[in-house]
Scaffold this active site. Structure first.
Site, PDB file in Angstrom:
ATOM      1  N   ASN A 171      -1.608  95.657  -7.753  1.00  0.00           N
ATOM      2  CA  ASN A 171      -0.722  96.321  -8.711  1.00  0.00           C
ATOM      3  C   ASN A 171      -1.117  96.039 -10.164  1.00  0.00           C
ATOM      4  O   ASN A 171      -1.531  96.939 -10.883  1.00  0.00           O
ATOM      5  CB  ASN A 171       0.721  95.866  -8.496  1.00  0.00           C
ATOM      6  CG  ASN A 171       1.567  96.910  -7.797  1.00  0.00           C
ATOM      7  OD1 ASN A 171       1.054  97.931  -7.341  1.00  0.00           O
ATOM      8  ND2 ASN A 171       2.860  96.659  -7.706  1.00  0.00           N
ATOM      9  N   ASP A 181       7.529  96.641  -0.521  1.00  0.00           N
ATOM     10  CA  ASP A 181       6.287  96.752  -1.292  1.00  0.00           C
ATOM     11  C   ASP A 181       5.740  95.382  -1.666  1.00  0.00           C
ATOM     12  O   ASP A 181       4.527  95.183  -1.746  1.00  0.00           O
ATOM     13  CB  ASP A 181       6.527  97.581  -2.558  1.00  0.00           C
ATOM     14  CG  ASP A 181       6.718  99.064  -2.243  1.00  0.00           C
ATOM     15  OD1 ASP A 181       6.392  99.469  -1.109  1.00  0.00           O
ATOM     16  OD2 ASP A 181       7.194  99.802  -3.125  1.00  0.00           O
ATOM     17  N   GLY A 182       6.636  94.414  -1.907  1.00  0.00           N
ATOM     18  CA  GLY A 182       6.179  93.063  -2.222  1.00  0.00           C
ATOM     19  C   GLY A 182       5.403  92.453  -1.073  1.00  0.00           C
ATOM     20  O   GLY A 182       4.408  91.746  -1.275  1.00  0.00           O
ATOM     21  N   LEU A 196       5.123 101.186 -15.571  1.00  0.00           N
ATOM     22  CA  LEU A 196       5.913 102.401 -15.763  1.00  0.00           C
ATOM     23  C   LEU A 196       7.232 102.085 -16.457  1.00  0.00           C
ATOM     24  O   LEU A 196       7.665 102.814 -17.355  1.00  0.00           O
ATOM     25  CB  LEU A 196       6.167 103.070 -14.410  1.00  0.00           C
ATOM     26  CG  LEU A 196       6.977 104.370 -14.438  1.00  0.00           C
ATOM     27  CD1 LEU A 196       6.218 105.461 -15.181  1.00  0.00           C
ATOM     28  CD2 LEU A 196       7.313 104.831 -13.026  1.00  0.00           C
ATOM     29  N   SER A 197       7.866 100.971 -16.065  1.00  0.00           N
ATOM     30  CA  SER A 197       9.148 100.607 -16.663  1.00  0.00           C
ATOM     31  C   SER A 197       9.003 100.209 -18.125  1.00  0.00           C
ATOM     32  O   SER A 197       9.978 100.202 -18.874  1.00  0.00           O
ATOM     33  CB  SER A 197       9.793  99.466 -15.878  1.00  0.00           C
ATOM     34  OG  SER A 197       9.083  98.264 -16.036  1.00  0.00           O
ATOM     35  N   TYR A 223       5.684  97.899 -12.740  1.00  0.00           N
ATOM     36  CA  TYR A 223       6.157  97.296 -13.991  1.00  0.00           C
ATOM     37  C   TYR A 223       5.658  98.060 -15.216  1.00  0.00           C
ATOM     38  O   TYR A 223       6.396  98.264 -16.184  1.00  0.00           O
ATOM     39  CB  TYR A 223       5.683  95.839 -14.028  1.00  0.00           C
ATOM     40  CG  TYR A 223       6.276  94.984 -15.119  1.00  0.00           C
ATOM     41  CD1 TYR A 223       7.434  95.351 -15.790  1.00  0.00           C
ATOM     42  CD2 TYR A 223       5.678  93.772 -15.466  1.00  0.00           C
ATOM     43  CE1 TYR A 223       7.979  94.553 -16.781  1.00  0.00           C
ATOM     44  CE2 TYR A 223       6.212  92.965 -16.460  1.00  0.00           C
ATOM     45  CZ  TYR A 223       7.361  93.365 -17.110  1.00  0.00           C
ATOM     46  OH  TYR A 223       7.890  92.569 -18.093  1.00  0.00           O
ATOM     47  N   THR A 233       2.866 102.815 -11.242  1.00  0.00           N
ATOM     48  CA  THR A 233       4.237 103.242 -10.942  1.00  0.00           C
ATOM     49  C   THR A 233       5.176 102.051 -10.787  1.00  0.00           C
ATOM     50  O   THR A 233       6.299 102.210 -10.320  1.00  0.00           O
ATOM     51  CB  THR A 233       4.262 104.081  -9.644  1.00  0.00           C
ATOM     52  OG1 THR A 233       3.634 103.340  -8.596  1.00  0.00           O
ATOM     53  CG2 THR A 233       3.538 105.402  -9.842  1.00  0.00           C
TER      54      THR A 233
END
Length: 297
Positions: free
Chosen positions: A151, A77-78, A196-197, A194, A192
């Site tokens: 993102n 994803d990165g 989200l965390s 950072y 979904t």
């Protein structure tokens, strides 16, 4: 008949995935696909295996021809996030083969390369438009021409254990003065990640919203808030070190606190290729184990 052409972008990866990359190039050769490879990535590939020498190279987004069908990202994803800088506002869609762990954005499994590309070349896919955030500084140009994020854009404390104060103004009206370790402004795509965390909500792509999520706020009553994508957010940071860190997806800079930030939706969207088997909710269930009850297994 004109040859199909695609672009390939990637970053260094583990040698265990080399056989899958070789399979990809064998497929492209068999299908007579004209391939443009990012020059830095091509240099890396040549060290891994006997890379085809008939590929064309491109060096930056300005070199990409307008007639390529899509850009293929090789990595996790990165790497997909980094690939956004390659296409920018060109409208070229992105597909991703997952060589990483999660594979939320890079949705093509490395064992399904041939089947996935067959479907794409046959037009059996949909394009999903994703909003992008753009950040500008009050007294300087930030990140050059790469001042956008698929993102999230995040402000962190710098070189101190003390929290920072982030004065946030939304459309000219004071929203809040956040006393926290930092602040995340995320797109639906980044909801979904950072955000989200840190307790932020999941936002379905295309909802027309962004989310502001504080990082470890001192006041526990301060919760994430969803705002319209039409909004303009201005941030002014106070810190004991007179510095703070600004991240824009995988990029980061250290800024002085006298640099105020303006964040809004970018004037373009990124188009992701999605196959028929790849839906947002199935991805939530599979990748995030959403709704999984271990009592049923």
């Amino acid at each position: 008949m004109q040859r199909k052409s695609i672009a390939i972008y990637g970053r260094a990866f583990n040698s265990s995935v080399v056989p899958y990359v070789q399979q990809l190039f064998s497929y492209l050769k068999e299908k007579d696909v004209l391939t443009y490879i990012h020059s830095d990535f091509y240099d890396f590939l040549k060290l891994q295996f006997d890379c085809p020498d008939d590929c064309l190279l491109y060096y930056n987004h300005q070199d990409l021809p307008n007639d390529i069908l899509f850009l293929l990202s090789l990595g996790g994803d990165g790497t997909m996030l980094s690939a956004v800088s390659q296409v920018r506002d060109s409208g070229i869609p992105i597909a991703g083969i997952n060589f990483g762990r999660l594979g939320f954005l890079a949705s093509i499994h490395k064992t399904q390369i041939s089947q996935a590309l067959d479907a794409i070349f046959n037009g059996e896919y949909t394009l999903q438009a994703r909003d992008v955030l753009q950040v500008n500084g009050s007294d300087r140009k930030i990140f050059g021409q790469d001042n956008f994020a698929l993102n999230d854009i995040t402000v962190f404390r710098h070189d101190t254990s003390s929290m920072i104060t982030i004065n946030a103004t939304l459309n000219g009206e004071l929203l809040n003065s956040y006393w926290a370790d930092g602040l995340i402004i995320a797109t639906p795509t980044g909801s979904t990640a950072y955000s989200l965390s840190c307790g932020g909500p999941i936002i379905m792509p295309g909802s027309g919203n962004f989310v502001i999520t504080p990082i470890s706020p001192h006041n526990l009553n301060v919760r994430p808030i969803i705002i319209s994508a039409e909004s303009e957010l201005e941030l002014e940071i106070e810190s004991r070190t007179d510095k703070y860190i600004l991240s824009c997806d995988s990029k980061s800079e250290t800024l002085d606190t006298h640099t105020k930030l303006s964040i809004r939706r970018a004037p373009f969207r990124i188009h992701l290729i999605r196959l028929a088997s790849d839906s947002f909710f199935s991805t939530l269930r599979e990748k995030l184990l959403w709704g999984l009850d271990v009592r049923n297994y």
